[in-house]
Design a protein around this motif. Sequence first.
Motif, PDB file in Angstrom:
ATOM      1  N   LYS A 105     -17.548   0.036 -62.699  1.00 41.55           N
ATOM      2  CA  LYS A 105     -17.645  -1.510 -61.916  1.00 41.55           C
ATOM      3  C   LYS A 105     -16.507  -1.326 -61.212  1.00 41.55           C
ATOM      4  N   ARG A 106     -14.953  -1.871 -62.433  1.00 37.82           N
ATOM      5  CA  ARG A 106     -13.814  -1.800 -62.325  1.00 37.82           C
ATOM      6  C   ARG A 106     -12.464  -1.354 -62.688  1.00 37.82           C
ATOM      7  N   TYR A 107     -12.875  -0.479 -63.808  1.00 38.14           N
ATOM      8  CA  TYR A 107     -11.763  -0.229 -64.121  1.00 38.14           C
ATOM      9  C   TYR A 107     -12.194   1.901 -63.757  1.00 38.14           C
ATOM     10  N   VAL A 108     -12.916   2.051 -64.323  1.00 40.77           N
ATOM     11  CA  VAL A 108     -12.983   3.438 -64.029  1.00 40.77           C
ATOM     12  C   VAL A 108     -12.192   4.982 -63.341  1.00 40.77           C
ATOM     13  N   ALA A 109     -11.667   5.594 -64.491  1.00 45.08           N
ATOM     14  CA  ALA A 109     -10.509   6.431 -63.442  1.00 45.08           C
ATOM     15  C   ALA A 109     -11.111   7.525 -62.869  1.00 45.08           C
ATOM     16  N   PRO A 110     -10.128   7.258 -61.865  1.00 44.46           N
ATOM     17  CA  PRO A 110     -11.353   9.020 -60.844  1.00 44.46           C
ATOM     18  C   PRO A 110     -11.614  10.147 -62.174  1.00 44.46           C
ATOM     19  N   ALA A 111     -11.267  10.456 -62.689  1.00 47.52           N
ATOM     20  CA  ALA A 111     -11.767  11.320 -63.821  1.00 47.52           C
ATOM     21  C   ALA A 111     -13.236  11.162 -64.389  1.00 47.52           C
ATOM     22  N   ASN A 112     -13.247   9.526 -64.807  1.00 47.41           N
ATOM     23  CA  ASN A 112     -14.621   9.323 -65.660  1.00 47.41           C
ATOM     24  C   ASN A 112     -15.650   9.249 -64.801  1.00 47.41           C
ATOM     25  N   GLY A 176     -10.036   9.311 -74.256  1.00 43.76           N
ATOM     26  CA  GLY A 176      -9.002  10.226 -73.681  1.00 43.76           C
ATOM     27  C   GLY A 176      -8.112  10.242 -72.260  1.00 43.76           C
ATOM     28  N   VAL A 177      -9.331  10.967 -71.559  1.00 43.01           N
ATOM     29  CA  VAL A 177      -9.213  10.359 -69.358  1.00 43.01           C
ATOM     30  C   VAL A 177      -8.203   9.309 -69.570  1.00 43.01           C
ATOM     31  N   GLU A 178      -9.221   8.054 -70.207  1.00 43.98           N
ATOM     32  CA  GLU A 178      -7.946   6.837 -69.367  1.00 43.98           C
ATOM     33  C   GLU A 178      -6.558   6.331 -70.365  1.00 43.98           C
ATOM     34  N   GLN A 179      -6.457   7.291 -71.230  1.00 37.12           N
ATOM     35  CA  GLN A 179      -5.104   7.166 -72.262  1.00 37.12           C
ATOM     36  C   GLN A 179      -4.436   8.243 -71.587  1.00 37.12           C
ATOM     37  N   ALA A 180      -4.662   9.155 -70.328  1.00 38.13           N
ATOM     38  CA  ALA A 180      -4.095  10.106 -70.665  1.00 38.13           C
ATOM     39  C   ALA A 180      -3.358   9.532 -69.382  1.00 38.13           C
ATOM     40  N   ARG A 181      -4.498   8.883 -67.922  1.00 38.92           N
ATOM     41  CA  ARG A 181      -4.112   8.269 -66.557  1.00 38.92           C
ATOM     42  C   ARG A 181      -2.937   7.051 -67.127  1.00 38.92           C
ATOM     43  N   ALA A 182      -3.039   6.315 -68.066  1.00 39.51           N
ATOM     44  CA  ALA A 182      -2.199   5.535 -69.043  1.00 39.51           C
ATOM     45  C   ALA A 182      -0.772   5.732 -68.768  1.00 39.51           C
ATOM     46  N   ALA A 183      -0.849   7.323 -69.780  1.00 39.43           N
ATOM     47  CA  ALA A 183       1.045   8.819 -70.276  1.00 39.43           C
ATOM     48  C   ALA A 183       0.982   8.829 -68.664  1.00 39.43           C
ATOM     49  N   ALA A 184      -0.119   9.640 -68.055  1.00 36.55           N
ATOM     50  CA  ALA A 184       1.201  10.102 -66.540  1.00 36.55           C
ATOM     51  C   ALA A 184       1.469   8.934 -65.458  1.00 36.55           C
ATOM     52  N   GLN A 185       1.009   8.199 -65.419  1.00 35.15           N
ATOM     53  CA  GLN A 185       1.273   6.512 -64.599  1.00 35.15           C
ATOM     54  C   GLN A 185       2.230   6.544 -65.347  1.00 35.15           C
ATOM     55  N   SER A 186       2.648   6.343 -66.393  1.00 36.63           N
ATOM     56  CA  SER A 186       4.028   5.748 -67.423  1.00 36.63           C
ATOM     57  C   SER A 186       4.799   6.648 -66.952  1.00 36.63           C
ATOM     58  N   LYS A 187       4.939   7.877 -67.510  1.00 40.70           N
ATOM     59  CA  LYS A 187       5.577   9.119 -66.723  1.00 40.70           C
ATOM     60  C   LYS A 187       6.194   8.450 -65.456  1.00 40.70           C
ATOM     61  N   GLN A 188       4.708   7.732 -64.207  1.00 38.51           N
ATOM     62  CA  GLN A 188       5.237   7.809 -62.899  1.00 38.51           C
ATOM     63  C   GLN A 188       6.630   6.771 -62.527  1.00 38.51           C
ATOM     64  N   ALA A 189       6.242   5.793 -63.380  1.00 41.76           N
ATOM     65  CA  ALA A 189       6.411   4.799 -63.456  1.00 41.76           C
ATOM     66  C   ALA A 189       8.306   4.895 -64.396  1.00 41.76           C
ATOM     67  N   ASP A 190       8.281   5.688 -64.408  1.00 45.72           N
ATOM     68  CA  ASP A 190       9.494   6.319 -65.880  1.00 45.72           C
ATOM     69  C   ASP A 190      10.669   6.538 -63.876  1.00 45.72           C
ATOM     70  N   ALA A 191       9.548   8.148 -63.506  1.00 48.24           N
ATOM     71  CA  ALA A 191      10.158   8.770 -62.398  1.00 48.24           C
ATOM     72  C   ALA A 191      11.111   8.348 -61.484  1.00 48.24           C
ATOM     73  N   ASP A 192       9.992   6.767 -61.108  1.00 52.23           N
ATOM     74  CA  ASP A 192      10.413   6.131 -59.899  1.00 52.23           C
ATOM     75  C   ASP A 192      11.763   5.261 -60.285  1.00 52.23           C
TER      76      ASP A 192
END
Length: 201
Positions: A105-112, A176-192
Amino acid sequence: MNWFNRLSIATKLALGCALLVMMALGMAAIGYVGMQSIMGTADTIAQESLPGIDTLRTFQAMQESMFTYSQGLLLEPAPDVAKEYKEAWKQNNADASAALDTYGKRYVAPANKQHIADMKKAWADLVKADTHTVALYEKFALTGDRAYLAQAKTYANTTENDYYNTSATLLATMIGVEQARAAAQSKQADADQVRGQSMLA
């Protein structure tokens, strides 16, 4: 530039100050936009990705705990210990179901989203199988007929184990999907952050 030369010193100073103020405001606006982008990504990580991973990990631990209790019953504990195991088993399974519902209900990643229904079914199948194991144990505890205990052990090690493997495999995929999402978002934050710093340079 003759018009500029004809201006008074006071006017030139005023124009210079106005230009500096405009440049400062422009840099502040660029910095603000950059910070908003960074904060937005950080909020997503803090409010969705990390809690999503944590909730799935909690569910995973409870799924494994279910076996601790049901398998513990098959070791023929004393009646008072068996009672504690069964109570803990029921509460654990209820908490695990609640954790999975919260994630969905609250946290599901789009890919999940494609996996959540399958995960709920796999969990329901596993709970049903484990309940059957416990029911066989209870028949043994009530009658003393060791055939029920043997059936419970066989069922737990075969059919129920298959349900567990199905659930555990799907859960590992979702984590694994959630970890990949967190990694991608961290990478995006670094790029920002890099982009924001380059704008201010």
